[in-house]
Design a protein around this motif. Sequence first.
Motif, PDB file in Angstrom:
ATOM      1  N   VAL A  35      24.466 -31.036  37.117  1.00  0.00           N
ATOM      2  CA  VAL A  35      23.860 -31.661  35.944  1.00  0.00           C
ATOM      3  C   VAL A  35      23.628 -33.140  36.215  1.00  0.00           C
ATOM      4  O   VAL A  35      24.255 -33.739  37.089  1.00  0.00           O
ATOM      5  CB  VAL A  35      24.721 -31.523  34.654  1.00  0.00           C
ATOM      6  CG1 VAL A  35      24.955 -30.089  34.273  1.00  0.00           C
ATOM      7  CG2 VAL A  35      26.014 -32.285  34.750  1.00  0.00           C
ATOM      8  N   ALA A  36      22.739 -33.700  35.441  1.00  0.00           N
ATOM      9  CA  ALA A  36      22.533 -35.148  35.417  1.00  0.00           C
ATOM     10  C   ALA A  36      22.942 -35.621  34.032  1.00  0.00           C
ATOM     11  O   ALA A  36      22.578 -35.013  33.027  1.00  0.00           O
ATOM     12  CB  ALA A  36      21.087 -35.500  35.709  1.00  0.00           C
ATOM     13  N   LEU A  37      23.727 -36.684  33.995  1.00  0.00           N
ATOM     14  CA  LEU A  37      24.082 -37.332  32.731  1.00  0.00           C
ATOM     15  C   LEU A  37      23.133 -38.505  32.558  1.00  0.00           C
ATOM     16  O   LEU A  37      23.116 -39.416  33.392  1.00  0.00           O
ATOM     17  CB  LEU A  37      25.536 -37.794  32.751  1.00  0.00           C
ATOM     18  CG  LEU A  37      26.580 -36.697  32.921  1.00  0.00           C
ATOM     19  CD1 LEU A  37      27.973 -37.302  33.053  1.00  0.00           C
ATOM     20  CD2 LEU A  37      26.533 -35.725  31.768  1.00  0.00           C
ATOM     21  N   LEU A  38      22.343 -38.471  31.506  1.00  0.00           N
ATOM     22  CA  LEU A  38      21.336 -39.498  31.260  1.00  0.00           C
ATOM     23  C   LEU A  38      21.856 -40.466  30.214  1.00  0.00           C
ATOM     24  O   LEU A  38      22.168 -40.077  29.094  1.00  0.00           O
ATOM     25  CB  LEU A  38      20.034 -38.855  30.784  1.00  0.00           C
ATOM     26  CG  LEU A  38      19.521 -37.706  31.654  1.00  0.00           C
ATOM     27  CD1 LEU A  38      18.389 -36.966  30.955  1.00  0.00           C
ATOM     28  CD2 LEU A  38      19.090 -38.226  32.999  1.00  0.00           C
ATOM     29  N   ASP A  39      21.946 -41.734  30.584  1.00  0.00           N
ATOM     30  CA  ASP A  39      22.407 -42.775  29.668  1.00  0.00           C
ATOM     31  C   ASP A  39      21.184 -43.438  29.059  1.00  0.00           C
ATOM     32  O   ASP A  39      20.498 -44.227  29.702  1.00  0.00           O
ATOM     33  CB  ASP A  39      23.258 -43.801  30.410  1.00  0.00           C
ATOM     34  CG  ASP A  39      23.874 -44.836  29.485  1.00  0.00           C
ATOM     35  OD1 ASP A  39      23.415 -44.975  28.328  1.00  0.00           O
ATOM     36  OD2 ASP A  39      24.818 -45.506  29.921  1.00  0.00           O
ATOM     37  N   GLU A  40      20.898 -43.090  27.827  1.00  0.00           N
ATOM     38  CA  GLU A  40      19.716 -43.591  27.132  1.00  0.00           C
ATOM     39  C   GLU A  40      19.745 -45.122  26.987  1.00  0.00           C
ATOM     40  O   GLU A  40      18.712 -45.776  27.061  1.00  0.00           O
ATOM     41  CB  GLU A  40      19.619 -42.931  25.751  1.00  0.00           C
ATOM     42  CG  GLU A  40      18.387 -43.291  24.959  1.00  0.00           C
ATOM     43  CD  GLU A  40      18.367 -42.582  23.635  1.00  0.00           C
ATOM     44  OE1 GLU A  40      17.424 -41.801  23.416  1.00  0.00           O
ATOM     45  OE2 GLU A  40      19.280 -42.804  22.814  1.00  0.00           O
ATOM     46  N   ASP A  41      20.925 -45.685  26.812  1.00  0.00           N
ATOM     47  CA  ASP A  41      21.036 -47.127  26.600  1.00  0.00           C
ATOM     48  C   ASP A  41      20.690 -47.933  27.845  1.00  0.00           C
ATOM     49  O   ASP A  41      20.002 -48.943  27.765  1.00  0.00           O
ATOM     50  CB  ASP A  41      22.443 -47.501  26.125  1.00  0.00           C
ATOM     51  CG  ASP A  41      22.776 -46.905  24.770  1.00  0.00           C
ATOM     52  OD1 ASP A  41      21.840 -46.557  24.012  1.00  0.00           O
ATOM     53  OD2 ASP A  41      23.975 -46.766  24.474  1.00  0.00           O
ATOM     54  N   SER A  42      21.169 -47.483  29.008  1.00  0.00           N
ATOM     55  CA  SER A  42      20.940 -48.247  30.240  1.00  0.00           C
ATOM     56  C   SER A  42      19.737 -47.742  31.027  1.00  0.00           C
ATOM     57  O   SER A  42      19.249 -48.433  31.921  1.00  0.00           O
ATOM     58  CB  SER A  42      22.181 -48.187  31.134  1.00  0.00           C
ATOM     59  OG  SER A  42      22.343 -46.877  31.665  1.00  0.00           O
ATOM     60  N   GLY A  43      19.290 -46.513  30.734  1.00  0.00           N
ATOM     61  CA  GLY A  43      18.201 -45.927  31.491  1.00  0.00           C
ATOM     62  C   GLY A  43      18.642 -45.346  32.822  1.00  0.00           C
ATOM     63  O   GLY A  43      17.826 -44.907  33.619  1.00  0.00           O
ATOM     64  N   GLN A  44      19.948 -45.312  33.081  1.00  0.00           N
ATOM     65  CA  GLN A  44      20.464 -44.781  34.340  1.00  0.00           C
ATOM     66  C   GLN A  44      20.875 -43.319  34.167  1.00  0.00           C
ATOM     67  O   GLN A  44      21.124 -42.849  33.058  1.00  0.00           O
ATOM     68  CB  GLN A  44      21.662 -45.590  34.815  1.00  0.00           C
ATOM     69  CG  GLN A  44      21.309 -47.011  35.180  1.00  0.00           C
ATOM     70  CD  GLN A  44      22.487 -47.738  35.798  1.00  0.00           C
ATOM     71  OE1 GLN A  44      23.613 -47.274  35.771  1.00  0.00           O
ATOM     72  NE2 GLN A  44      22.219 -48.890  36.370  1.00  0.00           N
TER      73      GLN A  44
END
Length: 104
Positions: free
Chosen positions: A18-27
């Motif tokens: 899986v990929a964990l997408l951090d909406e706040d940082s864009g990473q």
Amino acid sequence: MTFTLRNGVFVAETDDGVALLDEDSGQYYDLNSTGVLILRSLLNDGTPDHAIRELTEQYEVDADTARHDVADLIRELCSTGLVVREVPAEPTPRHRWAIRKGTS
């Protein structure tokens, strides 16, 4: 102790995990199948011991190695802010007595 994904973190399935997408940082952060097993165990049950047990049952790994791997991933997930660790508050004690302020 419970673990939850921080608001703004989303999970996307990939071919390798899986990929964990951090909406706040864009990473985004990739987790392989072992990391996914640990993360899902923590999110579903909330205890590192449960994650260790699942890891030793699914993979040929001893308990000490599993404990180290789980602790490392928890540390990494918490330090990046992807996962929030919540420790339950101590229950408020119930007393049969009360202190009252008075004047003499």
